[in-house]
Scaffold this motif. Structure first.
Motif, PDB file in Angstrom:
ATOM      1  N   LEU A  55      12.785  -0.352  -3.625  1.00 28.65           N
ATOM      2  CA  LEU A  55      11.556  -0.813  -2.990  1.00 28.65           C
ATOM      3  C   LEU A  55      11.913  -2.265  -2.467  1.00 28.65           C
ATOM      4  N   GLU A  56      12.741  -2.972  -2.869  1.00 27.63           N
ATOM      5  CA  GLU A  56      12.778  -4.428  -2.485  1.00 27.63           C
ATOM      6  C   GLU A  56      13.424  -4.362  -1.122  1.00 27.63           C
ATOM      7  N   GLU A  57      14.400  -3.318  -0.957  1.00 31.10           N
ATOM      8  CA  GLU A  57      14.982  -3.207   0.463  1.00 31.10           C
ATOM      9  C   GLU A  57      14.089  -2.744   1.547  1.00 31.10           C
ATOM     10  N   THR A  58      12.746  -2.215   1.278  1.00 32.11           N
ATOM     11  CA  THR A  58      12.081  -1.525   2.188  1.00 32.11           C
ATOM     12  C   THR A  58      11.102  -2.627   2.887  1.00 32.11           C
ATOM     13  N   VAL A  59      10.958  -2.353   3.947  1.00 31.50           N
ATOM     14  CA  VAL A  59      10.142  -3.114   5.047  1.00 31.50           C
ATOM     15  C   VAL A  59       8.702  -2.440   4.785  1.00 31.50           C
ATOM     16  N   PRO A  60       7.763  -3.126   4.607  1.00 28.33           N
ATOM     17  CA  PRO A  60       6.283  -2.648   4.473  1.00 28.33           C
ATOM     18  C   PRO A  60       5.875  -1.910   5.802  1.00 28.33           C
ATOM     19  N   ALA A  61       5.441  -0.702   5.831  1.00 27.17           N
ATOM     20  CA  ALA A  61       4.620  -0.006   7.002  1.00 27.17           C
ATOM     21  C   ALA A  61       3.453  -0.541   7.408  1.00 27.17           C
ATOM     22  N   TRP A  62       2.657  -1.499   6.719  1.00 28.06           N
ATOM     23  CA  TRP A  62       1.644  -1.916   7.021  1.00 28.06           C
ATOM     24  C   TRP A  62       1.180  -3.203   6.176  1.00 28.06           C
ATOM     25  N   GLN A  63       0.324  -3.832   6.399  1.00 27.56           N
ATOM     26  CA  GLN A  63      -0.217  -4.777   5.514  1.00 27.56           C
ATOM     27  C   GLN A  63      -1.790  -4.910   5.501  1.00 27.56           C
ATOM     28  N   PRO A  64      -2.227  -5.824   4.352  1.00 31.88           N
ATOM     29  CA  PRO A  64      -3.513  -5.812   4.099  1.00 31.88           C
ATOM     30  C   PRO A  64      -4.131  -6.478   5.326  1.00 31.88           C
ATOM     31  N   PRO A  65      -5.273  -5.727   5.803  1.00 24.80           N
ATOM     32  CA  PRO A  65      -6.120  -5.008   4.989  1.00 24.80           C
ATOM     33  C   PRO A  65      -5.876  -3.540   5.214  1.00 24.80           C
ATOM     34  N   GLU A  66      -5.004  -3.089   5.986  1.00 30.18           N
ATOM     35  CA  GLU A  66      -4.869  -1.601   6.019  1.00 30.18           C
ATOM     36  C   GLU A  66      -4.341  -1.119   4.800  1.00 30.18           C
ATOM     37  N   HIS A  67      -4.780  -0.007   4.436  1.00 27.93           N
ATOM     38  CA  HIS A  67      -4.266   0.840   3.240  1.00 27.93           C
ATOM     39  C   HIS A  67      -4.148   2.270   3.191  1.00 27.93           C
ATOM     40  N   GLY A  68      -3.059   2.612   2.598  1.00 25.50           N
ATOM     41  CA  GLY A  68      -2.742   4.123   2.539  1.00 25.50           C
ATOM     42  C   GLY A  68      -2.093   4.517   0.990  1.00 25.50           C
ATOM     43  N   TYR A  69      -2.504   5.511   0.574  1.00 25.50           N
ATOM     44  CA  TYR A  69      -2.290   5.984  -0.774  1.00 25.50           C
ATOM     45  C   TYR A  69      -0.669   6.050  -1.048  1.00 25.50           C
ATOM     46  N   HIS A  70      -0.248   5.315  -2.116  1.00 24.13           N
ATOM     47  CA  HIS A  70       1.063   5.263  -2.405  1.00 24.13           C
ATOM     48  C   HIS A  70       1.139   6.417  -3.644  1.00 24.13           C
ATOM     49  N   PRO A  71       1.295   7.559  -3.403  1.00 25.23           N
ATOM     50  CA  PRO A  71       1.444   8.659  -4.384  1.00 25.23           C
ATOM     51  C   PRO A  71       2.750   8.324  -5.432  1.00 25.23           C
ATOM     52  N   HIS A  72       3.856   7.937  -5.243  1.00 22.58           N
ATOM     53  CA  HIS A  72       4.723   7.829  -6.129  1.00 22.58           C
ATOM     54  C   HIS A  72       5.393   6.484  -6.458  1.00 22.58           C
ATOM     55  N   THR A  73       5.603   5.798  -5.337  1.00 26.47           N
ATOM     56  CA  THR A  73       6.013   4.358  -5.463  1.00 26.47           C
ATOM     57  C   THR A  73       5.063   3.488  -6.367  1.00 26.47           C
ATOM     58  N   TYR A  74       3.796   3.809  -6.345  1.00 25.66           N
ATOM     59  CA  TYR A  74       2.882   3.017  -7.155  1.00 25.66           C
ATOM     60  C   TYR A  74       3.180   2.908  -8.509  1.00 25.66           C
ATOM     61  N   GLY A  75       3.707   3.752  -9.057  1.00 27.36           N
ATOM     62  CA  GLY A  75       4.273   3.723 -10.469  1.00 27.36           C
ATOM     63  C   GLY A  75       5.212   2.933 -10.766  1.00 27.36           C
ATOM     64  N   VAL A  76       6.387   2.676  -9.867  1.00 22.47           N
ATOM     65  CA  VAL A  76       7.438   1.533  -9.870  1.00 22.47           C
ATOM     66  C   VAL A  76       6.923   0.541  -9.873  1.00 22.47           C
ATOM     67  N   MET A  77       5.928   0.108  -9.055  1.00 31.77           N
ATOM     68  CA  MET A  77       5.519  -1.335  -8.815  1.00 31.77           C
ATOM     69  C   MET A  77       4.614  -1.519 -10.112  1.00 31.77           C
ATOM     70  N   LEU A  78       3.834  -0.772 -10.686  1.00 31.92           N
ATOM     71  CA  LEU A  78       3.193  -0.886 -11.994  1.00 31.92           C
ATOM     72  C   LEU A  78       4.271  -1.289 -13.185  1.00 31.92           C
ATOM     73  N   ASP A  79       5.350  -0.466 -13.393  1.00 32.11           N
ATOM     74  CA  ASP A  79       6.374  -0.449 -14.249  1.00 32.11           C
ATOM     75  C   ASP A  79       7.054  -1.948 -14.055  1.00 32.11           C
ATOM     76  N   GLU A  80       7.360  -2.352 -13.070  1.00 31.90           N
ATOM     77  CA  GLU A  80       7.966  -3.580 -12.870  1.00 31.90           C
ATOM     78  C   GLU A  80       7.155  -4.749 -13.199  1.00 31.90           C
ATOM     79  N   LEU A  81       5.882  -4.622 -12.839  1.00 27.92           N
ATOM     80  CA  LEU A  81       5.049  -5.752 -13.103  1.00 27.92           C
ATOM     81  C   LEU A  81       4.950  -5.925 -14.712  1.00 27.92           C
ATOM     82  N   MET A  82       4.667  -4.738 -15.466  1.00 26.68           N
ATOM     83  CA  MET A  82       4.544  -4.696 -16.795  1.00 26.68           C
ATOM     84  C   MET A  82       5.766  -5.164 -17.513  1.00 26.68           C
ATOM     85  N   LEU A  83       7.099  -4.974 -16.865  1.00 32.22           N
ATOM     86  CA  LEU A  83       8.041  -5.359 -17.471  1.00 32.22           C
ATOM     87  C   LEU A  83       8.221  -6.998 -17.209  1.00 32.22           C
ATOM     88  N   ARG A  84       7.966  -7.577 -16.121  1.00 33.12           N
ATOM     89  CA  ARG A  84       8.030  -9.034 -15.939  1.00 33.12           C
ATOM     90  C   ARG A  84       6.687  -9.675 -16.875  1.00 33.12           C
TER      91      ARG A  84
END
Length: 378
Positions: free
Chosen positions: A128-157
């Motif tokens: 995820l840290e190596e990935t260049v965002p495909a868009w920026q706010p205020p555009e949005h698009g559902y993150h079906p799988h990677t969303y969980g990685v972001m939640l988990d990492e924030l919880m750990l931190r």
């Protein structure tokens, strides 16, 4: 409890006309369960009956529970979703974005730049840290799988713990929910077998499926760069149930999901979620064209809402009650809270539909609930 004839008829029609194999529906109102329906079989060989205690993988219906877990942790740490991602995670590709923007799918990270295994959290974070965002706010698009990685990492931190453990100790156990993110072996015998949906040719010409079926497109990659649980067969394994994937790894009963959403309304005896947290669930953050699902969507902090027609303000769909919130799961599992009527709804089944959003079985049940239960309150 089951005097609601329209709901019962819709539930039975799913078996008669729409190929339902095993399913449950649970509806709660103001702190108590008022509808509990269950029927069918937990597997295609019809040797195990489906009961009110049957569990099944509910795919992205997990996201509501997982999002609530992060929101509660933020509150308990004296923080809020307005905090920037970079304050907790400096290496995040869009560090100035807020947690609320991440939780409403605005950060353009629906797909990794390379594949990574769902069972290797550290490598997922690096990808995820190596990935260049495909868009920026205020555009949005559902993150079906990677969303969980972001939640988990924030919880750990935030807490030093994986999200599933915090969910278990702070929410599931206190509320005694039949809704697991990380299923103990003692419950494996209750899990029904999932069966994939049949190809519905009427869906194949939609913008979503045209892109989803084309390998290498952004939509296709959003569902395929996180590997390890990419088939229904893989979801029918203890490995899938145990690992506690926050985006789509939950295992639940209909009652467990509906009871969870009563707590999201503050109608549980323990008042697990403070009013600030419940407000973060209710308040829409983004509403408009979805770059992944190719249809309008609306999100609060991690919860789906019905999008509004920008011209009229009227809701374009009616999947979450009257101004409610919740989350759909692939194949049809669905749950939501309706604050206007003190209602919550849970539906779990094992014969999946092939729809990007809830199909006819789910929609018919929701319609019956809103006519027969919410109508009592109007």
């Amino acid at each position: 409890m089951n005097e609601y004839r329209q709901i019962t008829e819709a539930f039975q029609e799913n078996f008669r006309n729409y190929g339902e194999l095993g399913a449950s529906v649970s509806v709660w109102k103001e702190g108590r369960e008022i509808v509990s329906l269950h029927s069918g079989f937990a597997a295609a060989d019809k040797t195990r009956p489906w009961t009110e205690h049957s569990l099944v993988p509910v795919y992205s219906a997990t996201k509501g529970a997982a999002s609530a877990t992060l929101l509660l942790a933020l509150h308990q740490q004296g923080a809020s979703p307005q905090m920037s991602m970079g304050e907790l995670w400096p290496e995040f590709p869009l560090p100035y974005a807020s947690i609320a923007q991440m939780m409403s799918h605005q950060c353009g990270l629906a797909a990794f730049s390379r594949t990574a295994s769902v069972f290797d959290h550290e490598d997922c974070v690096r990808a995820l840290e190596e990935t260049v965002p495909a868009w920026q706010p205020p555009e949005h698009g559902y993150h079906p799988h990677t969303y969980g990685v972001m939640l988990d990492e924030l919880m750990l931190r935030l807490t030093g713990e994986r999200l599933w453990r915090y969910w278990e100790e702070c929410i599931r156990k206190p509320l005694n929910l039949d809704f697991y993110i990380g299923l103990p072996e003692s419950e494996w015998n209750r899990v029904a077998t999932l069966y994939p949906g049949k190809m519905d040719m009427s869906n194949m010409g939609t913008p979503f499926y045209l892109e989803y079926m084309n390998k290498g497109t952004p939509v296709n990659r959003a569902f395929n760069t996180l590997i390890g649980l990419n088939s229904v067969r893989q979801m029918n394994t203890p490995e899938a149930w145990v690992y506690g994937v926050p985006a789509f790894g939950g295992v639940a009963s209909a009652r467990g999901m509906a009871q969870f959403y009563q707590a999201c309304l503050g109608l549980d005896e323990l008042r697990v979620f403070p009013s600030d947290v419940r407000g973060w669930m209710r308040n829409v953050v983004i509403d408009g064209p979805d770059l992944t699902l190719k249809t309008p969507t609306a999100f609060s902090c991690g919860f789906m809402h019905d999008p509004a027609d920008p011209a009229t303000g009227r809701k374009l769909r009616h999947l979450f009650g009257s101004g409610g919130f919740g989350h759909a799961g692939a194949g049809g599992s669905h749950a939501f809270a309706d604050p206007a009527h003190g209602l919550s709804f849970g539906y779990a089944m094992n014969r999946m539909d092939l729809n990007v959003l809830p199909g006819v079985k789910t929609r018919n049940l929701i319609s019956a609930v809103m006519k027969e239960v919410a109508g009592e309150c109007s």
